[in-house]
Write a protein that holds these residues in place. Structure first.
Motif, PDB file in Angstrom:
ATOM      1  N   MET A 106       0.841  -1.180   0.000  1.00 34.51           N
ATOM      2  CA  MET A 106       0.000   0.000   0.000  1.00 34.51           C
ATOM      3  C   MET A 106       0.882   1.237   0.000  1.00 34.51           C
ATOM      4  N   ILE A 107       0.365   2.268  -0.623  1.00 37.15           N
ATOM      5  CA  ILE A 107       1.060   3.548  -0.651  1.00 37.15           C
ATOM      6  C   ILE A 107       0.207   4.525   0.151  1.00 37.15           C
ATOM      7  N   PHE A 108       0.781   5.088   1.215  1.00 33.74           N
ATOM      8  CA  PHE A 108       0.076   5.996   2.117  1.00 33.74           C
ATOM      9  C   PHE A 108       0.445   7.435   1.761  1.00 33.74           C
ATOM     10  N   HIS A 109      -0.500   8.175   1.187  1.00 33.81           N
ATOM     11  CA  HIS A 109      -0.254   9.566   0.808  1.00 33.81           C
ATOM     12  C   HIS A 109      -0.699  10.499   1.928  1.00 33.81           C
ATOM     13  N   GLU A 110       0.178  11.424   2.298  1.00 31.03           N
ATOM     14  CA  GLU A 110      -0.178  12.472   3.262  1.00 31.03           C
ATOM     15  C   GLU A 110      -1.245  13.374   2.637  1.00 31.03           C
ATOM     16  N   THR A 111      -2.032  14.020   3.481  1.00 31.28           N
ATOM     17  CA  THR A 111      -3.045  14.966   3.033  1.00 31.28           C
ATOM     18  C   THR A 111      -2.906  16.237   3.872  1.00 31.28           C
ATOM     19  N   PRO A 112      -3.630  17.302   3.544  1.00 30.90           N
ATOM     20  CA  PRO A 112      -3.571  18.522   4.358  1.00 30.90           C
ATOM     21  C   PRO A 112      -4.173  18.359   5.758  1.00 30.90           C
ATOM     22  N   VAL A 113      -4.882  17.259   6.016  1.00 30.16           N
ATOM     23  CA  VAL A 113      -5.450  16.988   7.334  1.00 30.16           C
ATOM     24  C   VAL A 113      -4.499  16.051   8.072  1.00 30.16           C
ATOM     25  N   ALA A 114      -3.998  16.505   9.203  1.00 29.28           N
ATOM     26  CA  ALA A 114      -3.031  15.723   9.976  1.00 29.28           C
ATOM     27  C   ALA A 114      -3.580  14.333  10.286  1.00 29.28           C
ATOM     28  N   GLY A 115      -2.812  13.304   9.947  1.00 25.75           N
ATOM     29  CA  GLY A 115      -3.203  11.925  10.233  1.00 25.75           C
ATOM     30  C   GLY A 115      -4.093  11.278   9.194  1.00 25.75           C
ATOM     31  N   CYS A 116      -4.704  12.065   8.341  1.00 22.10           N
ATOM     32  CA  CYS A 116      -5.551  11.521   7.270  1.00 22.10           C
ATOM     33  C   CYS A 116      -4.639  11.033   6.154  1.00 22.10           C
ATOM     34  N   ARG A 117      -4.972   9.877   5.586  1.00 19.54           N
ATOM     35  CA  ARG A 117      -4.180   9.342   4.484  1.00 19.54           C
ATOM     36  C   ARG A 117      -5.105   8.930   3.341  1.00 19.54           C
ATOM     37  N   LEU A 118      -4.639   9.194   2.138  1.00 20.49           N
ATOM     38  CA  LEU A 118      -5.265   8.639   0.948  1.00 20.49           C
ATOM     39  C   LEU A 118      -4.396   7.441   0.590  1.00 20.49           C
ATOM     40  N   ILE A 119      -4.996   6.268   0.515  1.00 25.43           N
ATOM     41  CA  ILE A 119      -4.233   5.030   0.365  1.00 25.43           C
ATOM     42  C   ILE A 119      -4.472   4.435  -1.014  1.00 25.43           C
ATOM     43  N   GLU A 120      -3.377   4.123  -1.691  1.00 22.20           N
ATOM     44  CA  GLU A 120      -3.449   3.439  -2.981  1.00 22.20           C
ATOM     45  C   GLU A 120      -2.969   2.012  -2.809  1.00 22.20           C
ATOM     46  N   LEU A 121      -3.611   1.128  -3.520  1.00 24.57           N
ATOM     47  CA  LEU A 121      -3.208  -0.271  -3.484  1.00 24.57           C
ATOM     48  C   LEU A 121      -1.975  -0.470  -4.363  1.00 24.57           C
ATOM     49  N   GLU A 122      -1.124  -1.373  -3.956  1.00 27.54           N
ATOM     50  CA  GLU A 122      -0.001  -1.778  -4.793  1.00 27.54           C
ATOM     51  C   GLU A 122      -0.399  -3.099  -5.434  1.00 27.54           C
ATOM     52  N   LYS A 123      -0.774  -3.004  -6.698  1.00 30.88           N
ATOM     53  CA  LYS A 123      -1.279  -4.179  -7.404  1.00 30.88           C
ATOM     54  C   LYS A 123      -0.119  -4.999  -7.967  1.00 30.88           C
ATOM     55  N   ARG A 124      -0.237  -6.292  -7.810  1.00 31.02           N
ATOM     56  CA  ARG A 124       0.682  -7.222  -8.443  1.00 31.02           C
ATOM     57  C   ARG A 124      -0.167  -8.076  -9.372  1.00 31.02           C
ATOM     58  N   GLY A 125       0.124  -7.969 -10.663  1.00 37.00           N
ATOM     59  CA  GLY A 125      -0.759  -8.630 -11.609  1.00 37.00           C
ATOM     60  C   GLY A 125      -0.058  -9.380 -12.710  1.00 37.00           C
ATOM     61  N   ASP A 126      -0.872 -10.111 -13.419  1.00 36.58           N
ATOM     62  CA  ASP A 126      -0.427 -10.842 -14.601  1.00 36.58           C
ATOM     63  C   ASP A 126      -1.624 -10.948 -15.546  1.00 36.58           C
ATOM     64  N   ALA A 127      -1.582 -11.847 -16.474  1.00 38.74           N
ATOM     65  CA  ALA A 127      -2.641 -11.977 -17.470  1.00 38.74           C
ATOM     66  C   ALA A 127      -4.001 -12.296 -16.849  1.00 38.74           C
ATOM     67  N   ARG A 128      -4.011 -12.864 -15.655  1.00 37.21           N
ATOM     68  CA  ARG A 128      -5.273 -13.233 -14.995  1.00 37.21           C
ATOM     69  C   ARG A 128      -5.958 -12.043 -14.342  1.00 37.21           C
ATOM     70  N   GLY A 129      -5.186 -10.999 -13.998  1.00 38.51           N
ATOM     71  CA  GLY A 129      -5.720  -9.865 -13.258  1.00 38.51           C
ATOM     72  C   GLY A 129      -4.677  -9.359 -12.279  1.00 38.51           C
ATOM     73  N   PHE A 130      -5.093  -9.063 -11.056  1.00 34.37           N
ATOM     74  CA  PHE A 130      -4.133  -8.586 -10.066  1.00 34.37           C
ATOM     75  C   PHE A 130      -4.517  -9.048  -8.673  1.00 34.37           C
ATOM     76  N   PHE A 131      -3.591  -8.855  -7.748  1.00 31.50           N
ATOM     77  CA  PHE A 131      -3.784  -9.092  -6.321  1.00 31.50           C
ATOM     78  C   PHE A 131      -3.266  -7.858  -5.605  1.00 31.50           C
ATOM     79  N   ALA A 132      -3.970  -7.430  -4.546  1.00 30.12           N
ATOM     80  CA  ALA A 132      -3.506  -6.305  -3.733  1.00 30.12           C
ATOM     81  C   ALA A 132      -4.066  -6.453  -2.324  1.00 30.12           C
ATOM     82  N   ARG A 133      -3.292  -6.021  -1.361  1.00 35.50           N
ATOM     83  CA  ARG A 133      -3.768  -6.011   0.022  1.00 35.50           C
ATOM     84  C   ARG A 133      -4.575  -4.751   0.287  1.00 35.50           C
ATOM     85  N   LEU A 134      -5.722  -4.905   0.945  1.00 29.63           N
ATOM     86  CA  LEU A 134      -6.520  -3.767   1.399  1.00 29.63           C
ATOM     87  C   LEU A 134      -6.080  -3.334   2.787  1.00 29.63           C
TER      88      LEU A 134
END
Length: 188
Positions: free
Chosen positions: A1-29
């Protein structure tokens, strides 16, 4: 996961780190270890699911006072919504600031909402479904809300809401007594 800082202290916008292949992808929530390393809550006691049928529907801005103050982890699993976090912690360097971001089934981003922050969203399309985890059980006597258009905070919503519950439309203008600012001192 990628945790992005925001203008609100402690708030994070989180992006999944996808690992994929021809079938699709897997990522942890969620990963307890990664959340702990980022200084975020790792214990969630409840998972909630909401479906909002019509575009332009606003839900929020909601929060709970201590001892029921909660962290939320929000993800849109169908459709699209614009998610908002408003800092109501009087000791916070970002008190009174808000942050909003688009969450959608397509972008798979999540919003981490710290204790002491109000949370809400407006749907940008029909049939928007959100899944969110909370760190405290609901305490009806501790529930509070901030009206979506409170002039003190001037949240810049991307659309004017067309549907709002009577309860959410009736929250009073922000004031320390009703909104429990003293009870939110020291909440992180």
């Amino acid at each position: 996961m990628i945790f992005h800082e925001t203008p609100v202290a402690g708030c994070r916008l989180i992006e999944l780190e996808k690992r994929g292949d021809a079938r699709g992808f897997f990522a942890r929530l969620f990963c307890e270890r990664e959340f702990a390393q980022a200084g975020l809550e790792t214990r969630f006691v409840q998972a909630n699911n909401s479906l909002t049928s019509e575009a332009g529907t606003l839900r929020g801005l909601h929060y709970q006072l201590p001892p029921a103050a909660e962290v939320k982890l929000v993800r849109c699993v169908r459709g699209v919504l614009w998610d908002v976090v408003l800092d109501l912690r009087p000791d916070s360097p970002s008190f009174g600031r808000w942050f909003g971001a688009e969450l959608s089934a397509e972008n798979r981003r999540m919003m981490y909402v710290p204790r002491g922050c109000a949370h809400g969203f407006v749907t940008l399309g029909d049939d928007a479904e959100a899944l969110y985890f909370v760190s405290a059980f609901y305490g009806p006597e501790e529930e509070r809300g901030v009206r979506w258009n409170d002039p003190r905070f001037a949240i810049d919503w991307p659309v004017t809401p067309t549907t709002i519950s009577d309860k959410d439309a009736a929250w009073p203008d922000f004031n320390d007594d009703f909104h429990g600012t003293a009870r939110l001192r020291g909440v992180r």
